[in-house]
Design an enzyme around this catalytic site. Sequence first.
Site, PDB file in Angstrom:
ATOM      1  CE  LYS B 199      62.437  96.814  43.865  1.00 25.83           C
ATOM      2  NZ  LYS B 199      62.806  97.416  42.549  1.00 25.83           N
ATOM      3  CB  THR B 210      67.364  90.085  42.024  1.00 27.12           C
ATOM      4  OG1 THR B 210      66.420  89.185  41.515  1.00 27.12           O
ATOM      5  CG2 THR B 210      66.788  90.801  43.229  1.00 27.12           C
ATOM      6  CD  GLU B 297      59.304  97.385  34.588  1.00 27.62           C
ATOM      7  OE1 GLU B 297      59.416  98.124  35.565  1.00 27.62           O
ATOM      8  OE2 GLU B 297      59.935  97.551  33.532  1.00 27.62           O
ATOM      9  CG  ASN B 420      59.808 100.134  31.308  1.00 29.60           C
ATOM     10  OD1 ASN B 420      60.293 100.548  32.351  1.00 29.60           O
ATOM     11  ND2 ASN B 420      59.530  98.860  31.107  1.00 29.60           N
TER      12      ASN B 420
END
Lengths: 425, 425
Positions: B199, B210, B297, B420
Site C-alpha cells: 500500500k 513504500t 497522489e 493533500n
Amino acid sequence: MTTLTRLLPQTPKANAGPLAPTTGVTTLPAIDGVRLSATMAGVRYANRLDVMLAEICTGASIAGVFTKSSTRSAPVLMCQDHLAKFDGSTGPAAILVNSGNSNAFTGKNGFDSTRTLAERTAAALGCAPDHVFPASTGVIGEPLPHERITAKLDELVTNLRPDAGADAAAAIMTTDTYVKGAFTTLDLGAPVTISGFAKGSGMIAPDMATMLVYMFTDAAIAQPVLQQIVSELNIRTFNAITVDGDTSTSDSLVMAATGRAAMDRIDSRDDPRAEQFAVALGEIMRDLAHQVVRDGEGATKFVAINVTGAASDSSAHTIGLSIANSPLVKTAIAGEDPNWGRIVMAVGKSGEPADRDALSIRFGHVLVAENGWVSPSYKEADGAALMKEQDIEINVDLGIGGGQATVWTCDLTHGYITINADYRS
Amino acid sequence: MTTLTRLLPQTPKANAGPLAPTTGVTTLPAIDGVRLSATMAGVRYANRLDVMLAEICTGASIAGVFTKSSTRSAPVLMCQDHLAKFDGSTGPAAILVNSGNSNAFTGKNGFDSTRTLAERTAAALGCAPDHVFPASTGVIGEPLPHERITAKLDELVTNLRPDAGADAAAAIMTTDTYVKGAFTTLDLGAPVTISGFAKGSGMIAPDMATMLVYMFTDAAIAQPVLQQIVSELNIRTFNAITVDGDTSTSDSLVMAATGRAAMDRIDSRDDPRAEQFAVALGEIMRDLAHQVVRDGEGATKFVAINVTGAASDSSAHTIGLSIANSPLVKTAIAGEDPNWGRIVMAVGKSGEPADRDALSIRFGHVLVAENGWVSPSYKEADGAALMKEQDIEINVDLGIGGGQATVWTCDLTHGYITINADYRS
C-alpha cells in the site's frame, strides 16, 4: 530600529500575489558612484524592460556569491572568473543583465554570446572586458539572441543615471509579480546608503536561493571584508529561503561598494563599523529574501520556520529546509490544516539527529506537541485559527543541543501547478 | 519471460487513477504455511476493511526493511526489535496491520498500544509476543484506539484462511485508489510461489519508498540469505521510487518464507537457486513499487528515469532522485511540456559530479540535448509528442563514468494539491 524602506512598483501588476509588499516608495535612492539604465530589447517579449546596465566607478570593491549548480550558466562562470581577479583601482566596472533567456545549457555558442556581450559592453562603457559582470535569466537551453542586446548598448550607456534603480529592478524580472527592492541608511562616521534589488519566484532554493540580487553602497570597505560579510549574511538570508527546493543554474548575487562616502575605508572585519555595516546589510538581504519568498509561485502564505535545540546550527538549517521543502507540509499550510504530524515526518526524514521524545512543536505561541506526542493543552481550534493567518510561524525545538536556524518558505498551491505545468510550451 | 500476475480489485474504486492496472486477477494464490484474514474494526472509518492478520507457520524465515526516519513509529521500532532476534524454529509468527491510524508520534501511550496489540495477538493466535510484527498506517499523532482492534482479534483468528490475500491487501490501504498485489511462480527443484501486496500513494520516497509491503513464499530459504536478497532488491525497487520526496514514519517491508515447498533449503547466496529466486522476487518487488508510483497522489503520468554514465551507481541514483523529486520537472511532465532545461537544472542541483558538455538527454529514443546544448536533430514536436504518452522515459547520460541507476516517479498535478491540502481537517 530599522530605517529599511521597500521598493513598490509604479504600476502594480494585475497578477501580483496576495503577499506583495504594500508599503514603500517607487524609487531607489542614488548611490554615489553608481549609474543605472534599463531598456526594452525584445530578448523574448516585446514592450517590456528586459535589459539593465549598471556602471560602477573606479575604486569600488565588488563581492559576489553564485549558484553551486554543476550545470551553471555561461554568465555565472564568467562572473566567478572576473570576480576572482577583480581590482577596482584599475578602472570602472559594469553589470549587464537580461531577462527572457538564461543562456544556460547553450553550449559553446552560449559562451561566445556572453563573451561578445562583455566585450561590447566594455567598449561602449570604456571599461575592461574582465570588469563586466553579466547575468541572464529566463528560459534554459535556447540560444541567447545577443544581437538584440548589443543593438541597445549605446542607448543604455547614454541613458545611465544615478536614480534608475526602479527601472533596473523591473528589467530583471521574469515570473515575478512585483519588483523587489529595499534600501537603508546608516552612519559610519559619514552617512552611508545601502540599496539593493532582486528577482526570483520559482526555482528558488539553496544554494543559492535567489536567482539574481544586486546591491550597491557608497560605503568605503575593502573588497575582502565586503566579500566576507556578504558570504556570512548569505547563509542566513538567501540560502535560508526555499520555494520549491529547485536550484537555478543562474543564481547570482553581486554587491558593489563605491567608497564615495566621506569615511575612512573599513579594512578589517574587526572594525566596529564592519559589524554596523553587516547589521544594516543583513536587514536588506533578509528583506529581499523575504520578498522573493512572498512572490513564490502560487504562494498564499509566508512561513517562518525557527529550529532550535538542534545538534548544531548546520543541523538546524538542514531540518528547517526539510520541513520547508516537504510537499506534504506545504500543501497542509495551503489548506490551513494544522497538520503537525507532517512536521514530525519532515524532521524524521532530514537525516539529522533527533529524539522523538525531546521534540516540541509550536505554531506561533501555541504549544502543539511535546514529550513525543500531542500536548495535553493543545486545542485543534487554536492551531486552526493560527493557520488562517497570512504569515505563519512554525517553531520546532529538538531539545538535544544549542544549534539554531531560521528558514523561510511559502505554501504549495494550485497556483504553483498552474504556473509551472505550462510555462514554456 | 515472466509469469508475473497482478492483483485487481474486486470492485474498482470510483476515484482510481488513470494509471491503475487493467489486467490481472482478483485473488492472490495461497502460500502453504500462511493464513490471512481481514476485518472492519472501525479504527477510523466504519464499513471498510482496516485490519489484517497473517499467521506464518513454525520454521519460517522472515526478513524486513524499514524506514530510516528518526521519528519512526512504535510498530516500526517493535518490528526491528523482533526481527533482530527472530528464530522461526521456536514457533509460529504473526503480522498484524491496521490502517486509519499510524500510531506515530503518540508518545509512551503509543508504545503501550503496540505492546498490548502484540500481546493480545500472540495470546489469540498461540505464538510468542516477540513473534508478532505489527504495523499501523494512517494519520500521525492521534492515539490509536487499540481496543477496537483487540475486540476483533478472535474473529480475525477464526477467519484465517490461505486464500484471503486480496482482502488483506485491501485492509492496509489508506489514500490508495486500488489494491496492489502481484504473484509469480518458479521452479526451484519444486514449484514455488511468491506473492506480495503493498500500500502507499502519498508520503512515498526513499528511504524507504513504500509505506507497507508484505510478501510470502513457500520457498525454503535460510533467514540470512532471505534478508540479503530482500535488502539488495530493495535498493533497486522500493528505494528507487518517489512520489513527493517525503518519507513516512511507518514504512515497512516484511517477507516470510515458509519453507513448505518440497525443496532443499537454500543456505547460501551463492546457491544458483538463490539467484533464480532473487530474479523472480525482484520482478514482484519492482512491479509492486511501480504500482505504488502509478497510484501516486494525483498522478497522470508514470515516469522512468534512466541515468547512465555517472561517476558511480550511487551517484546515478542520487541524480535520478534529484530529477524525480524536482517540482519543476514534475509539473512540466504534468503539462506535457518537453522542458529538458529543467532536467539540466535538476542534474546540476544534485551535488553529484557532472560535466555540462558531456551530458546528453533523451526523451524515449529522441535525442534532445548533447554536447552542452540542444541537439541539432531535435524537433520540439517530437519531444512534445512523446510527452503526451502516459508512460514517459527520460534517459540521462552523464558521459563521465560507468555508474547507472533507474528511478521511477509520477507527475505533480492539481490532484496532488487537492488531495493533500485538505487530507486531515
